[in-house]
Design a protein around this motif. Structure first.
Motif, PDB file in Angstrom:
ATOM      1  N   TYR A  37       0.917  -1.195  -0.405  1.00 47.67           N
ATOM      2  CA  TYR A  37       0.186   0.255   0.052  1.00 47.67           C
ATOM      3  C   TYR A  37       0.934   1.657  -0.083  1.00 47.67           C
ATOM      4  CZ  TYR A  37      -4.232  -3.356   1.450  1.00 47.67           C
ATOM      5  OH  TYR A  37      -4.956  -4.295   1.053  1.00 47.67           O
ATOM      6  N   GLN A  39       1.096   5.958   0.554  1.00 47.65           N
ATOM      7  CA  GLN A  39      -0.096   6.792   1.017  1.00 47.65           C
ATOM      8  C   GLN A  39       1.169   8.350   0.983  1.00 47.65           C
ATOM      9  OE1 GLN A  39      -0.847   6.842   5.371  1.00 47.65           O
ATOM     10  NE2 GLN A  39      -2.341   8.462   4.828  1.00 47.65           N
ATOM     11  N   LYS A  43      -2.588  12.561   1.634  1.00 51.95           N
ATOM     12  CA  LYS A  43      -3.953  11.554   0.494  1.00 51.95           C
ATOM     13  C   LYS A  43      -4.461  10.133   1.511  1.00 51.95           C
ATOM     14  CE  LYS A  43      -2.954  12.837  -4.455  1.00 51.95           C
ATOM     15  NZ  LYS A  43      -2.910  12.320  -4.784  1.00 51.95           N
ATOM     16  N   GLU A  44      -5.051  10.261   1.246  1.00 56.35           N
ATOM     17  CA  GLU A  44      -5.961   7.997   2.333  1.00 56.35           C
ATOM     18  C   GLU A  44      -4.025   7.419   1.456  1.00 56.35           C
ATOM     19  OE1 GLU A  44     -10.231   8.958   3.648  1.00 56.35           O
ATOM     20  OE2 GLU A  44      -9.495   7.414   1.937  1.00 56.35           O
ATOM     21  N   ARG A  45      -4.579   6.122   2.573  1.00 55.94           N
ATOM     22  CA  ARG A  45      -3.785   4.910   1.679  1.00 55.94           C
ATOM     23  C   ARG A  45      -4.431   4.523   1.089  1.00 55.94           C
ATOM     24  NH1 ARG A  45      -0.941   1.674   6.147  1.00 55.94           N
ATOM     25  NH2 ARG A  45      -0.081   3.837   7.298  1.00 55.94           N
ATOM     26  N   GLU A  46      -3.502   3.945   0.020  1.00 53.43           N
ATOM     27  CA  GLU A  46      -3.933   2.738  -0.962  1.00 53.43           C
ATOM     28  C   GLU A  46      -3.740   1.748  -1.162  1.00 53.43           C
ATOM     29  OE1 GLU A  46      -4.057   5.337  -5.327  1.00 53.43           O
ATOM     30  OE2 GLU A  46      -1.996   5.439  -5.159  1.00 53.43           O
ATOM     31  N   LEU A  47      -4.355   1.247  -2.280  1.00 57.37           N
ATOM     32  CA  LEU A  47      -4.366  -0.115  -2.128  1.00 57.37           C
ATOM     33  C   LEU A  47      -3.342  -0.437  -3.575  1.00 57.37           C
ATOM     34  CD1 LEU A  47      -5.408  -3.476  -1.959  1.00 57.37           C
ATOM     35  CD2 LEU A  47      -4.185  -3.004  -4.429  1.00 57.37           C
ATOM     36  N   ALA A  60      -3.287  -1.780  -8.555  1.00 57.45           N
ATOM     37  CA  ALA A  60      -4.632  -0.516  -9.424  1.00 57.45           C
ATOM     38  C   ALA A  60      -4.304  -0.450 -10.224  1.00 57.45           C
ATOM     39  CB  ALA A  60      -3.916   0.682  -7.752  1.00 57.45           C
TER      40      ALA A  60
END
Length: 119
Positions: A37, A39, A43-47, A60
């Motif tokens: 993941y 970040q 911003k938010e943490r993303e896969l 992703a």
């Protein structure tokens, strides 16, 4: 005690490559899923990518065709994961975190490794 340790981050120019590594130690479990993941600031943490013990991978959309996830280790204890990142872009700049999930849904996270893509 389970420890998740990432390594391999750094500064790279756009278009360059990096390989991130993740080693999970201290566990009696074989992790069903290991993943990466990220970040970015604000911003938010993303896969980014995941891989289960059967070899099924998810990515992703933003990294498909550029990043590759893999796992290593003994057949029933593949507790090392890699993320090969190619054709890096400035928007890939982020802290990258390794995640490991057991069959009973216990989640473990590393402290993260910084990847900066800049000329």
């Amino acid at each position: 005690q389970v420890r998740v340790v990432e390594s391999g981050g750094g500064l790279v120019q756009p278009g360059g490559s990096l390989r991130l590594s993740c080693v999970v130690s201290g566990s009696i479990y074989s992790f069903f899923v290991m993943g990466w993941y990220r970040q970015a600031p604000g911003k938010e943490r993303e896969l980014v990518a995941t891989m289960n013990k059967y070899g099924t991978k998810t990515y992703a959309d933003s990294v498909k065709g550029r990043f590759t996830i893999s796992r290593d280790g003994a057949e029933n204890a593949k507790n090392t994961a890699y993320l090969d990142m190619n054709r890096l872009r400035s928007e890939d700049t982020a802290v990258y975190y390794c995640n490991a999930v057991t069959l009973s849904d216990l989640n473990y996270w590393g402290q993260g490794t910084q990847v900066t893509v800049s000329s």
